[in-house]
Design a protein around this motif. Structure first.
Motif, PDB file in Angstrom:
ATOM      1  N   UNK A 108      36.910   4.378  15.077  1.00 26.63           N
ATOM      2  CA  UNK A 108      38.103   4.331  15.815  1.00 26.63           C
ATOM      3  C   UNK A 108      39.239   4.096  14.910  1.00 26.63           C
ATOM      4  N   UNK A 109      39.113   3.974  13.339  1.00 26.16           N
ATOM      5  CA  UNK A 109      39.999   3.778  12.672  1.00 26.16           C
ATOM      6  C   UNK A 109      41.211   4.841  12.484  1.00 26.16           C
ATOM      7  N   UNK A 110      40.683   6.012  12.634  1.00 24.57           N
ATOM      8  CA  UNK A 110      41.496   7.130  12.411  1.00 24.57           C
ATOM      9  C   UNK A 110      42.037   8.050  13.893  1.00 24.57           C
ATOM     10  N   UNK A 111      41.707   7.056  14.702  1.00 25.10           N
ATOM     11  CA  UNK A 111      42.174   7.589  16.294  1.00 25.10           C
ATOM     12  C   UNK A 111      41.691   8.818  16.395  1.00 25.10           C
ATOM     13  N   UNK A 112      40.404   9.029  16.804  1.00 22.50           N
ATOM     14  CA  UNK A 112      39.889  10.504  16.923  1.00 22.50           C
ATOM     15  C   UNK A 112      40.294  11.136  18.231  1.00 22.50           C
ATOM     16  N   UNK A 113      40.395  12.438  18.119  1.00 25.26           N
ATOM     17  CA  UNK A 113      40.827  13.115  19.346  1.00 25.26           C
ATOM     18  C   UNK A 113      39.460  13.496  20.146  1.00 25.26           C
ATOM     19  N   UNK A 114      38.323  13.373  19.459  1.00 21.95           N
ATOM     20  CA  UNK A 114      36.966  13.618  19.840  1.00 21.95           C
ATOM     21  C   UNK A 114      36.016  12.542  19.562  1.00 21.95           C
ATOM     22  N   UNK A 115      35.417  11.861  20.337  1.00 24.04           N
ATOM     23  CA  UNK A 115      34.621  10.818  19.989  1.00 24.04           C
ATOM     24  C   UNK A 115      33.133  11.183  20.159  1.00 24.04           C
ATOM     25  N   UNK A 116      32.107  11.166  19.571  1.00 26.28           N
ATOM     26  CA  UNK A 116      30.671  11.745  19.783  1.00 26.28           C
ATOM     27  C   UNK A 116      29.847  10.537  19.686  1.00 26.28           C
ATOM     28  N   UNK A 117      29.005  10.179  20.614  1.00 26.96           N
ATOM     29  CA  UNK A 117      27.978   8.974  20.462  1.00 26.96           C
ATOM     30  C   UNK A 117      26.858   9.365  20.958  1.00 26.96           C
ATOM     31  N   UNK A 118      25.702   9.126  20.281  1.00 25.31           N
ATOM     32  CA  UNK A 118      24.233   9.201  20.511  1.00 25.31           C
ATOM     33  C   UNK A 118      23.670   8.110  20.956  1.00 25.31           C
ATOM     34  N   UNK A 119      23.423   7.708  22.189  1.00 18.70           N
ATOM     35  CA  UNK A 119      22.996   6.236  22.562  1.00 18.70           C
ATOM     36  C   UNK A 119      23.985   5.200  22.094  1.00 18.70           C
TER      37      UNK A 119
END
Length: 237
Positions: free
Chosen positions: A148-159
């Protein structure tokens, strides 16, 4: 924000792990990617973030091809794998600053975000400790904060909820909703179907590498629970 076009990934022997997948994740979406073990979820996610190459199709992030310009895609993306591999010889704060350096995050923004999220996940007192001393849950929290540090435009999470205690899981759900209210998009896999049903505005279900249904959550599940719909679809050959 994320466009997957005719994506196909095969492994040795010609077996297709994912076959002709098409999906669009828009800004503001919390998009749940659902399927049984071996359905192709992790293969898709790793290809989206540039960890795996693929033979056919195209994946674009913010209009940019992950194959043609992977660095530009990764600059606006954050990825949290199902088992985060963190440098254990660093302290928590050293690791977060290392990630901040990678993304060229300013000192002021970095400090504010680290303070905000480490307080929310209640690990601020442990940021000076070696990561090797962290529990699995604390490592998961640190990985989330680093994403979250760079304020992403897309966050992708696996489980992403595996290993988190109930309070941390609640905190993560709140952060995910806040990110999307501010214009980011989230694409994540989970086996926790009641969480997906309550949190996601869109759902895709994959079986045997093929997309079998996708769309708005209320349209996918209709008058049934997501669990009932999922079980019916994967048991229907």
């Amino acid at each position: 924000m994320l466009t997957i076009k005719h994506f196909t990934k095969s492994y040795k022997g010609g077996k297709k792990a994912v076959d002709d997948l098409n999906l669009v994740v828009e800004r503001g979406d919390i998009y749940g990617f659902i399927g049984h073990n071996g359905a192709g979820k992790t293969t898709t996610i790793r290809s989206v973030v540039g960890v795996l190459d693929f033979e056919e199709g195209e994946i674009e992030i913010d209009g940019i091809s992950i194959r043609k310009d992977p660095l530009a895609c990764k600059a606006v993306t954050a990825y949290i794998p199902d088992n985060p591999d963190i440098y254990e010889h660093l302290t928590g704060i050293q690791y977060l600053n290392f990630i901040g350096d990678l993304y060229s995050v300013s000192k002021a923004n970095r400090e504010a975000r680290i303070q905000k999220y480490s307080d929310e996940f209640q690990i601020t007192p442990h940021l000076g400790d070696m990561i090797s001393s962290y529990s699995h849950g604390m490592k998961q929290k640190l990985a989330i904060i680093s994403a979250l540090i760079h304020k992403p435009k897309l966050l992708v999470l696996d489980e992403p909820f595996v290993g988190l205690d109930p309070k941390a899981a609640h905190t993560l759900k709140g952060i995910m909703a806040e990110l999307c209210r501010n214009g980011s998009a989230i694409f994540f896999s989970t086996h926790v179907l009641d969480v997906a049903e309550k949190l996601c505005n869109k759902i895709a279900i994959i079986k045997g590498g093929k997309l079998i249904t996708h769309g708005k959550t209320e349209d996918v599940k209709g008058d049934h629970s997501l669990e009932d719909v999922f079980l019916e679809l994967i048991n229907n050959d």
